[in-house]
Design a protein around this motif. Structure first.
Motif, PDB file in Angstrom:
ATOM      1  N   LEU A   6       0.697  -1.155   0.106  1.00  0.00           N
ATOM      2  CA  LEU A   6       0.209   0.044  -0.115  1.00  0.00           C
ATOM      3  C   LEU A   6       0.842   1.182   0.013  1.00  0.00           C
ATOM      4  O   LEU A   6       0.110   2.374   0.115  1.00  0.00           O
ATOM      5  N   GLY A   7       1.989   1.145   0.001  1.00  0.00           N
ATOM      6  CA  GLY A   7       3.123   2.242  -0.169  1.00  0.00           C
ATOM      7  C   GLY A   7       4.004   2.429   1.200  1.00  0.00           C
ATOM      8  O   GLY A   7       4.851   3.405   0.969  1.00  0.00           O
ATOM      9  N   ALA A   8       3.662   1.769   2.059  1.00  0.00           N
ATOM     10  CA  ALA A   8       4.375   1.977   3.446  1.00  0.00           C
ATOM     11  C   ALA A   8       5.969   1.785   3.138  1.00  0.00           C
ATOM     12  O   ALA A   8       6.440   0.832   2.370  1.00  0.00           O
ATOM     13  N   GLU A   9       6.847   2.535   3.637  1.00  0.00           N
ATOM     14  CA  GLU A   9       8.259   2.165   3.835  1.00  0.00           C
ATOM     15  C   GLU A   9       8.650   1.203   5.084  1.00  0.00           C
ATOM     16  O   GLU A   9       8.203   1.705   6.207  1.00  0.00           O
ATOM     17  N   VAL A  10       8.654   0.118   4.584  1.00  0.00           N
ATOM     18  CA  VAL A  10       8.809  -1.056   5.584  1.00  0.00           C
ATOM     19  C   VAL A  10      10.337  -1.492   5.871  1.00  0.00           C
ATOM     20  O   VAL A  10      10.926  -1.874   5.061  1.00  0.00           O
ATOM     21  N   ILE A  11      10.623  -1.341   7.316  1.00  0.00           N
ATOM     22  CA  ILE A  11      11.988  -1.725   7.559  1.00  0.00           C
ATOM     23  C   ILE A  11      12.138  -2.964   8.302  1.00  0.00           C
ATOM     24  O   ILE A  11      11.360  -3.048   9.441  1.00  0.00           O
ATOM     25  N   LYS A  12      12.351  -4.086   7.796  1.00  0.00           N
ATOM     26  CA  LYS A  12      12.551  -5.381   8.461  1.00  0.00           C
ATOM     27  C   LYS A  12      13.868  -5.573   9.372  1.00  0.00           C
ATOM     28  O   LYS A  12      15.016  -5.427   8.788  1.00  0.00           O
ATOM     29  N   VAL A  13      13.741  -5.631  10.701  1.00  0.00           N
ATOM     30  CA  VAL A  13      14.812  -5.796  11.602  1.00  0.00           C
ATOM     31  C   VAL A  13      15.001  -7.052  11.793  1.00  0.00           C
ATOM     32  O   VAL A  13      14.378  -8.003  12.291  1.00  0.00           O
ATOM     33  N   ALA A 356      20.747  -5.759   3.536  1.00  0.00           N
ATOM     34  CA  ALA A 356      21.101  -5.352   2.355  1.00  0.00           C
ATOM     35  C   ALA A 356      20.890  -3.330   2.304  1.00  0.00           C
ATOM     36  O   ALA A 356      21.469  -2.862   1.867  1.00  0.00           O
ATOM     37  N   HIS A 357      19.855  -3.320   3.422  1.00  0.00           N
ATOM     38  CA  HIS A 357      19.860  -1.690   3.635  1.00  0.00           C
ATOM     39  C   HIS A 357      20.307  -1.137   4.977  1.00  0.00           C
ATOM     40  O   HIS A 357      19.785   0.122   5.298  1.00  0.00           O
ATOM     41  N   THR A 358      21.064  -1.566   5.448  1.00  0.00           N
ATOM     42  CA  THR A 358      21.418  -1.356   6.829  1.00  0.00           C
ATOM     43  C   THR A 358      22.152   0.045   6.830  1.00  0.00           C
ATOM     44  O   THR A 358      21.712   0.961   7.229  1.00  0.00           O
ATOM     45  N   ASN A 359      23.218   0.117   5.895  1.00  0.00           N
ATOM     46  CA  ASN A 359      23.853   1.548   5.705  1.00  0.00           C
ATOM     47  C   ASN A 359      23.029   2.440   5.217  1.00  0.00           C
ATOM     48  O   ASN A 359      22.757   3.578   5.847  1.00  0.00           O
ATOM     49  N   GLU A 360      22.147   2.305   4.131  1.00  0.00           N
ATOM     50  CA  GLU A 360      20.998   3.237   3.678  1.00  0.00           C
ATOM     51  C   GLU A 360      19.978   3.750   4.599  1.00  0.00           C
ATOM     52  O   GLU A 360      20.117   5.140   4.657  1.00  0.00           O
ATOM     53  N   VAL A 361      19.609   2.673   5.443  1.00  0.00           N
ATOM     54  CA  VAL A 361      18.605   3.443   6.633  1.00  0.00           C
ATOM     55  C   VAL A 361      19.199   4.218   7.548  1.00  0.00           C
ATOM     56  O   VAL A 361      18.831   5.198   7.908  1.00  0.00           O
ATOM     57  N   LEU A 362      20.540   3.474   7.858  1.00  0.00           N
ATOM     58  CA  LEU A 362      21.143   4.262   8.895  1.00  0.00           C
ATOM     59  C   LEU A 362      21.565   5.765   8.463  1.00  0.00           C
ATOM     60  O   LEU A 362      21.508   6.716   9.423  1.00  0.00           O
ATOM     61  N   GLU A 363      21.949   5.948   7.434  1.00  0.00           N
ATOM     62  CA  GLU A 363      22.490   7.181   6.902  1.00  0.00           C
ATOM     63  C   GLU A 363      21.109   8.173   6.486  1.00  0.00           C
ATOM     64  O   GLU A 363      21.190   9.116   6.796  1.00  0.00           O
ATOM     65  N   THR A 364      20.134   7.562   5.676  1.00  0.00           N
ATOM     66  CA  THR A 364      19.250   8.228   5.155  1.00  0.00           C
ATOM     67  C   THR A 364      17.974   8.741   6.150  1.00  0.00           C
ATOM     68  O   THR A 364      17.351   9.730   6.092  1.00  0.00           O
ATOM     69  N   VAL A 365      17.637   7.730   6.886  1.00  0.00           N
ATOM     70  CA  VAL A 365      16.506   7.677   7.685  1.00  0.00           C
ATOM     71  C   VAL A 365      16.852   8.254   9.330  1.00  0.00           C
ATOM     72  O   VAL A 365      16.078   9.196   9.605  1.00  0.00           O
ATOM     73  N   LEU A 366      18.178   7.643   9.714  1.00  0.00           N
ATOM     74  CA  LEU A 366      18.556   8.202  11.182  1.00  0.00           C
ATOM     75  C   LEU A 366      19.772   9.520  10.943  1.00  0.00           C
ATOM     76  O   LEU A 366      19.851   9.991  12.159  1.00  0.00           O
ATOM     77  N   GLY A 367      20.142   9.384   9.776  1.00  0.00           N
ATOM     78  CA  GLY A 367      21.027  10.652   9.666  1.00  0.00           C
ATOM     79  C   GLY A 367      22.460  10.243  10.375  1.00  0.00           C
ATOM     80  O   GLY A 367      23.362  11.138  10.735  1.00  0.00           O
ATOM     81  N   TYR A 368      22.743   8.947  10.453  1.00  0.00           N
ATOM     82  CA  TYR A 368      24.157   8.718  11.154  1.00  0.00           C
ATOM     83  C   TYR A 368      25.385   8.950  10.056  1.00  0.00           C
ATOM     84  O   TYR A 368      24.949   8.644   8.866  1.00  0.00           O
TER      85      TYR A 368
END
Length: 384
Positions: A6-13, A356-368
């Motif tokens: 439905l369009g949600a950004e889903v982050i699987k931990v 696969a998206h660890t770096n991407e999420v930490l950089e773009t979502v969390l700003g690390y």
């Protein structure tokens, strides 16, 4: 997955070592024969429900991992978890703690038996709940043993209930500004899914029994043998029964006092079923499909899985999607089944490889920054 469709950004931990257990559930595995990576096989089981998700590997037992997840919660609308009650709270990830970090958070807990009660601490699995919540008792042939449904239907039903609850909580949050804790269990979802079987017991005190493909309240409404295979016939009212009889050469049954109404047909179930079987076994399934075409009542062949995906309606509706997977190559999957007039659900992301998206999420979502990320990696808070 449904929220992702439905369009949600889903982050699987996932845990850095192995990740989701279903990644190893196979065979079959999807493999790219041209890929240099000899570990490129991806479990078909995992691939079926993990599209439109980003995978981040986090060690929740580490201080850095918990802090990372708290930062993620601050920016999230929904958290979905399926740990035993109290387990995440002991790790600083329970609803009470996280709701202080983000009061707007919708926190959905999916368990076997619910957050309280005498069975709350028991692990729940689909097949166990099918047995315990009545479904297995009513599934199978009358003179056979109880059997499970061919897919993990209790898991799927619970997921659907959870999705509806999450969407409702988001609507309420839009009015109140506050999130809430959703308590969704396999046991209660399965009991709710007993539908008319539950009502028959609660209202009429009628205990259910296994009836194979037959319906307890409608006759004929079941699978019938033909000369070469089987087919499903559903005559849900007197008019449909008359049409069925006319198409298969049993016109005399329409005026038979034993079969005049549905109640009569239920009372004389065995006699009617035998008469229908005697007629249908004279010809093959395709003959009867041709005879019944356009008759005005539901009927169908018993398709195998290959025939299901070769079905002209499935093809016309475009249900099967093909996506490029980074390791397995092109893979096919069942796409979103619901159509909208103003929005088109889509497979935007293939099922992710682990982390696969660890770096991407930490950089773009969390700003690390990169230094912070590498520090977490060296401390074992995130995967390599």
């Amino acid at each position: 997955m449904m929220l992702g469709d439905l369009g949600a950004e889903v982050i699987k931990v996932e845990h850095p070592k192995g990740g989701d257990d279903t990644r190893a559930w196979g065979p079959p595995f999807a493999e790219n024969q041209d890929h240099a990576d000899t570990t490129a096989g991806e479990s078909a089981y995992f691939l079926c429900v993990n599209r439109n998700k980003k995978s981040v590997t986090v060690n929740m037992k580490s201080k850095g991992g918990r802090e990372l997840l708290h930062d993620l919660v601050r920016q999230s609308d929904v958290l979905v978890e399926n740990y035993l009650p109290g387990k995440l709270a002991s790790m600083g990830m329970g609803y009470e703690e996280l709701s202080k970090i983000n009061p707007r958070l919708v926190y959905a807990s999916i368990t076997g038996y619910g957050q309280d009660g005498p069975y709350a601490d028991r692990p729940g699995y689909d097949v166990i709940i099918e047995a315990e919540a009545g479904l297995m008792h009513i599934t199978g042939e009358p003179d056979g043993v109880p059997v499970k449904v061919g897919v993990a239907i209790t898991d799927l039903t619970t997921g659907l209930y959870a999705k509806g609850a999450i969407l409702a909580a988001l609507i309420q949050r839009g009015m109140t500004g506050k999130g809430q804790h959703i308590d969704c269990s396999l046991l209660e979802s399965q009991v709710a899914s007993l539908a008319n079987i539950a009502s028959n017991y609660l209202v009429g005190g009628r205990e259910a029994k296994r009836m194979g493909t037959a319906h307890p309240s409608i006759v004929p409404y079941q699978v019938f043998p033909t000369k070469d295979s089987f087919m499903m016939i559903g005559a849900g009212n007197d008019g449909q029964f008359a049409k069925f009889c006319q198409r298969v050469g049993l016109q005399d049954l329409v005026d038979d006092a034993r079969f005049k109404t549905n109640a009569d047909r239920v009372q004389h179930r065995q006699e009617l079923i035998q008469l229908i079987e005697d007629e249908l076994t004279q010809q093959g399934t395709q003959y009867w499909l041709d005879q019944l075409q356009g008759a005005g009542f539901p009927f169908a062949p018993i398709n195998n899985i290959a025939q299901t995906f070769d079905h002209p309606q499935i093809k016309a509706r475009g249900l099967v999607h093909e996506v490029d997977h980074p390791r397995a190559g092109k893979i096919k999957m069942v796409g979103p089944p619901t159509k909208f007039s103003g929005f088109k659900p889509s497979v935007r992301l293939p099922p992710p490889t682990l982390g696969a998206h660890t770096n991407e999420v930490l950089e773009t979502v969390l700003g690390y920054d990169k230094q912070h990320i590498e520090s977490l990696r060296s401390d074992g808070a995130i995967g390599k």
